[in-house]
Design an enzyme around this catalytic site. Structure first.
Site, PDB file in Angstrom:
ATOM      1  CB  CYS A  69      -0.932  -0.032   1.214  1.00 17.33           C
ATOM      2  SG  CYS A  69      -1.858   1.493   1.478  1.00 17.33           S
ATOM      3  CB  CYS A  72       0.100   2.100   4.063  1.00 20.56           C
ATOM      4  SG  CYS A  72      -1.535   1.395   3.783  1.00 20.56           S
TER       5      CYS A  72
END
Length: 309
Positions: A69, A72
């Protein structure tokens, strides 16, 4: 901005299956025994029972993330920085959703990054999707106010690591990435864009730079938008490319990834072939931001391919 109020203390997630787990029995579980504790911990399906108990002493912020991700990797360091600055008034529990499917299911993590707080065992939604540092700070301040209203006002004993223990050092950030990150912290998104573009000029396959560039461009765009105005403009102009871009950006920033992709794919399908290029380019940028391995990106990319051929 996410608003945290006392009404937020509701059963938004189901943690009942994890509440009574004997965390200490799990290999690698981190014990909150008396004495100094780390205020940033890796939480697992097996160890989460202790995290819930600690939320009766201090609010616990749960950061749900994954290695693939990109957003993230932008958000998590900001959350950790703000947590450490609070000196034990908040505990940060990091959850790798790929390694801990029960927690991912319990928190209903349909998109990441997703950040949820726990106060006395009760979940409090914070935000989904990457957000700028100033918004993180504002939401943390609201969280501490709500915790105080519910009698959760403790402070963890933050001290040096026990003798013989070594805290693993984070690998140094590449210089251009560090330059971009510093610019983001200062709110200078234009400088961050330049730094990430330089990184990509050096290595066009730098996935972190691709995601970072998409993220900072998104942050720059959405900070100028009003949600109600943007949705009204998109509703009145279904083929207005900029109006649809604005709502897609707001959806993505709010964690509604599939809604953003669907809006742009629907627009692409309706436009004449000679007007489609900007929409395709925006979709590819957003795919890079979310991550090419994300199932939602794969689904959207397949639909885009079917529309092209």
């Amino acid at each position: 901005m996410t608003d945290i109020s006392p009404a937020a203390l509701r059963g938004a997630v189901d943690l009942s299956s994890l509440r009574n787990r004997p965390a200490a029995a799990a290999a690698g579980a981190q014990s909150p025994a008396p004495g100094a504790v780390d205020i940033v911990v890796d939480a697992t399906d097996e160890s989460f029972g202790q995290i819930l108990e600690l939320s009766r002493t201090v609010p616990v912020v749960v950061d749900l993330w994954a290695e693939w991700c990109g957003p993230c990797k932008q958000l998590s360091p900001i959350i950790e920085k703000v947590t450490r600055e609070l000196g034990g008034r908040v505990l940060l529990a990091k959850v790798d959703v790929d390694a801990n499917p029960q927690l991912a299911q319990g928190f209903r993590a349909q998109s990441i990054p997703m950040v949820v707080a726990l106060i006395a065992g009760q979940p409090v939604p914070m935000f989904t999707g990457a957000v700028p540092e100033q918004q993180v700070r504002e939401v943390f301040a609201q969280l501490l106010q709500l915790a105080a209203q519910n009698g959760v006002t403790g402070t963890l004993n933050v001290g040096e690591a026990a003798e013989g223990e070594q805290t693993p050092e984070e690998p140094p950030m590449p210089p251009l990435h560090a330059e971009a990150f510093a610019a983001i912290e200062n709110g200078d998104y234009a400088a961050a864009v330049v730094a990430y573009e330089k990184a990509l000029a050096e290595n066009p396959r730098d996935e972190d730079a691709i995601a970072g560039l998409g993220q900072v461009r998104l942050l720059d765009r959405v900070q100028k938008l009003d949600l109600q105005d943007a949705r009204a403009a998109a509703a009145s102009g279904p083929l207005d490319i900029q109006a649809q871009f604005d709502v897609a950006d707001l959806d993505l920033a709010g964690g509604h990834v599939e809604d953003a992709f669907g809006r742009l794919l629907d627009l692409f399908a309706q436009l004449p072939s000679d007007e489609r290029t900007p929409v395709r380019e925006r979709l590819l940028e957003l795919f890079g931001l979310i991550g090419v391995a994300d199932p939602r990106v794969i689904t959207a990319r397949n639909r885009l391919s079917s529309l092209l051929f």
